[in-house]
Enzyme design. Structure first.
Site, PDB file in Angstrom:
ATOM      1  N   ASP A  86      66.256 101.492  65.217  1.00  0.00           N
ATOM      2  CA  ASP A  86      65.917 102.859  65.595  1.00  0.00           C
ATOM      3  C   ASP A  86      66.574 103.222  66.928  1.00  0.00           C
ATOM      4  O   ASP A  86      66.588 102.422  67.864  1.00  0.00           O
ATOM      5  CB  ASP A  86      64.394 102.970  65.716  1.00  0.00           C
ATOM      6  CG  ASP A  86      63.931 104.377  66.001  1.00  0.00           C
ATOM      7  OD1 ASP A  86      64.189 105.259  65.170  1.00  0.00           O
ATOM      8  OD2 ASP A  86      63.300 104.581  67.056  1.00  0.00           O
ATOM      9  N   GLU A 144      72.144  82.507  63.448  1.00  0.00           N
ATOM     10  CA  GLU A 144      71.397  81.255  63.427  1.00  0.00           C
ATOM     11  C   GLU A 144      70.739  81.015  62.065  1.00  0.00           C
ATOM     12  O   GLU A 144      70.278  79.902  61.780  1.00  0.00           O
ATOM     13  CB  GLU A 144      70.293  81.278  64.496  1.00  0.00           C
ATOM     14  CG  GLU A 144      70.801  81.432  65.928  1.00  0.00           C
ATOM     15  CD  GLU A 144      69.654  81.696  66.900  1.00  0.00           C
ATOM     16  OE1 GLU A 144      68.474  81.629  66.471  1.00  0.00           O
ATOM     17  OE2 GLU A 144      69.941  81.993  68.080  1.00  0.00           O
TER      18      GLU A 144
END
Length: 589
Positions: free
Chosen positions: A186, A277
């Protein structure tokens, strides 16, 4: 309001629609001052929507169905009820708690007054009114001011503070560990503010657009100190008085000191490393109202985000030349950084495109529509919306569909003022009608209470108790009133009905998959003539022709119509009607 179990119950519907992923707007713990975009706890589900267990069950079911789940991340601001902000209010100026937000002493009302009675600068809230609110210190004296680019209940975080960076990394990992596939970010062009917070005479808006000038609807918000000032008259050459009585946000010149600052890109490089990751296909998509397209492309460089919403395409309206320009610019800009473009026609911040395209000028972009405003031609708008959808779904890249557009839902254009909830409506004293009209709950069943959206109020098996005064089996009113016209758009009246908008979306998405249009190659076709209202392009073996003019055009020789946006029973096999799009394939293929 609906809940996570409700979403779980509709996942088979979405799978049948033919989509690949679902983006959820915020479901975190929140006082709901801005439909959940005021987050009080990033790691918990608001009881309105269920529990973390409900989320996990929904996510697991989606994955079993082959659907990915993207969740909304709100990193620019928190709720004023967030534990951090409450700690800041209880702490003295200069404390570590206040350094997580943007607190500043005010300016004196007159030189030497030492009263700090004026805001630190002249910035305006994107929702209207001032962007600063003064607090009262613990001893009862007037204190510092805090920045909120949106509502007063949405204080901006201080992204110059390493603690904020680490907290948001932790939030990312919390949801990635649960198995989410990505994040919609956002206000992705916010967060970083220019050093020194200099005054700026411009006023930014979350959504580009026009606002009708006329009656000012009543408001009840405590922060409506002044009307929005983001609008200036438009005067078009040769236009009538009626055509010029609306206003639009001016260009950001000089550039905004709090939007699209270069420093935001280091944040996304950092988040890119966090996502790397994790195994699997994880992604970030930016909500960034940034122009030109070349500047938006900076958000999707290989070490930043994977996608960004293409608002140039959304803002183009129903106009062949404008759409053609948006397509060219978007593909070129995204291609320059090796990223896919995106295509979107509606979302939770904009008037639904079937209504926009039904206005006298189908390129206008109102900030909401009220009963006293121009009312769209629903039949014309829907025809154009169906045609525009077929254009977007035939373009290479990723297409985003806003809930209910697969039903052809129009805007609720006669929503009464007393039912509205959008803070932008109250903070602008109704000058901006707000976004409630596009957020009205969907109609699932034509003859059910609430059209099937809230058939029962937290029935058997729900993790949430009934609302006060309601039995578990009693129908519950949807959180925004649905217009009676929604009955005709209900999913159960369209399911399996040839030519319905729902079946058109299913067919277009099936064609998109079968012809590999999302990963295809784009080139303008010989028939492309936008000056005369004809949009034509090829993607793999599909020829797409959209007729935005006022004359019937013939289907070119050697092609057959694979899909048409026109209603069944028309002459779509041999001609392309105005306000329609067809997918054509070579005869015999």
């Amino acid at each position: 309001m609906g809940d996570l179990k409700g979403i779980s119950a509709k996942l088979e519907y979405l799978k049948k629609l033919g989509i690949d992923a679902v983006w959820l707007s915020p479901f975190y713990k929140s006082p709901q001052a801005d439909a959940g975009y005021d987050v009080a706890d990033y790691r918990s589900v608001d009881p309105l929507f269920g529990t973390l267990d409900d989320f996990d069950a929904m996510l697991q079911k989606a994955h079993r169905l082959g659907l990915k789940i993207i969740v909304d991340l709100v990193p620019n601001h928190t709720s004023d009820e967030h534990a951090w902000f409450q700690e800041a209010l209880a702490s003295p100026p200069g404390s570590a708690a206040r350094e997580r937000y943007i607190f500043r002493p005010g300016k004196d009302s007159r030189p030497g007054a030492e009263d700090g009675a004026l805001p630190p600068n002249n910035w305006k809230s994107i929702f209207g009114g001032p962007a600063w609110t003064r607090i009262t210190e613990k001893d009862g004296t007037p204190g510092e001011w805090y920045l909120h680019l949106f509502d007063t209940k949405q204080p901006d975080l201080n992204w110059e503070n390493p603690e904020v960076w680490e907290e948001m990394r932790s939030v990312l990992r919390f949801w990635l560990d649960r198995g989410v596939d990505g994040f919609r970010v956002d206000v992705a062009h916010g967060m970083i503010k220019e050093a020194g917070l200099p005054d700026w005479e411009g006023v930014a808006a979350m959504v580009e657009g026009d606002t009708a000038v006329g009656s000012e609807a009543p408001g009840a918000h405590t922060e409506q100190q002044e009307p929005h000032t983001a609008h200036i008259p438009i005067v078009r050459e040769g236009a009538s008085k009626e055509d010029t009585e609306h206003r639009t946000k001016p260009p950001l010149d000089p550039p905004s000191p709090y939007l699209d600052q270069d420093g935001v890109h280091e944040i996304y490089r950092d988040w890119n490393r966090v996502l790397s990751e994790y195994d699997g296909d994880r992604m970030l998509v930016a909500e960034a109202w940034v122009e030109p397209a070349e500047r938006l492309a900076r958000y999707i460089r290989k070490d930043e985000m994977q996608q960004a919403f293409n608002f140039d395409f959304l803002l183009a309206g129903w106009d062949a030349e404008r759409i053609a320009t948006a397509i060219e610019d978007s593909l070129a800009a995204a291609g320059s950084v090796g990223a896919p473009s995106t295509w979107v026609l509606s979302n939770h911040d904009t008037v639904r495109h079937p209504s926009r395209f039904g206005l006298k000028d189908p390129t206008t972009f109102p900030k909401g529509i009220a009963a006293e405003d121009e009312q769209p031609d629903h039949a014309l708008g829907l025809a154009r919306a169906r045609a525009a959808t077929m254009i977007s779904l035939a373009l290479p890249g990723s297409a985003y569909i806003y809930q209910g557009e697969e039903l052809g839902l129009p805007e609720h254009t006669t929503l009464p003022a007393e039912a509205r909830q959008d803070p932008s409506f109250f903070r602008t004293k109704g000058v901006e009608r707000g976004r409630d009209g596009c957020r009205v709950p969907l109609p699932w069943k034509a003859d059910a209470p609430g059209f099937g959206f809230a058939a029962v109020n937290h029935g058997a098996g729900s993790s949430s108790p009934p609302a006060p005064g309601l039995e578990a089996s009693e129908p519950a009113a949807p959180w925004l009133p649905q217009p009676e016209s929604f009955r005709d758009y209900a999913a159960d009246r369209q399911d399996g009905v040839a030519g319905s908008t729902l079946e058109l979306y299913r067919s277009a998405l099936r064609a998109r998959r079968e012809h590999r249009l999302g990963s295809g190659t784009f080139q303008w076709a010989e028939e492309h003539d936008p000056v005369n209202g004809i949009l034509g392009f090829r993607n793999n073996n599909v020829l797409v022709l959209a007729n935005m003019g006022d004359k019937v055009i013939p289907v070119p020789g050697g092609y057959s119509v694979a899909l048409s946006s026109s209603e069944p029973g028309t002459a779509a096999e041999v001609s392309i009607l105005p306000d329609s799009t067809v997918y054509l394939v070579p005869v015999g293929s």
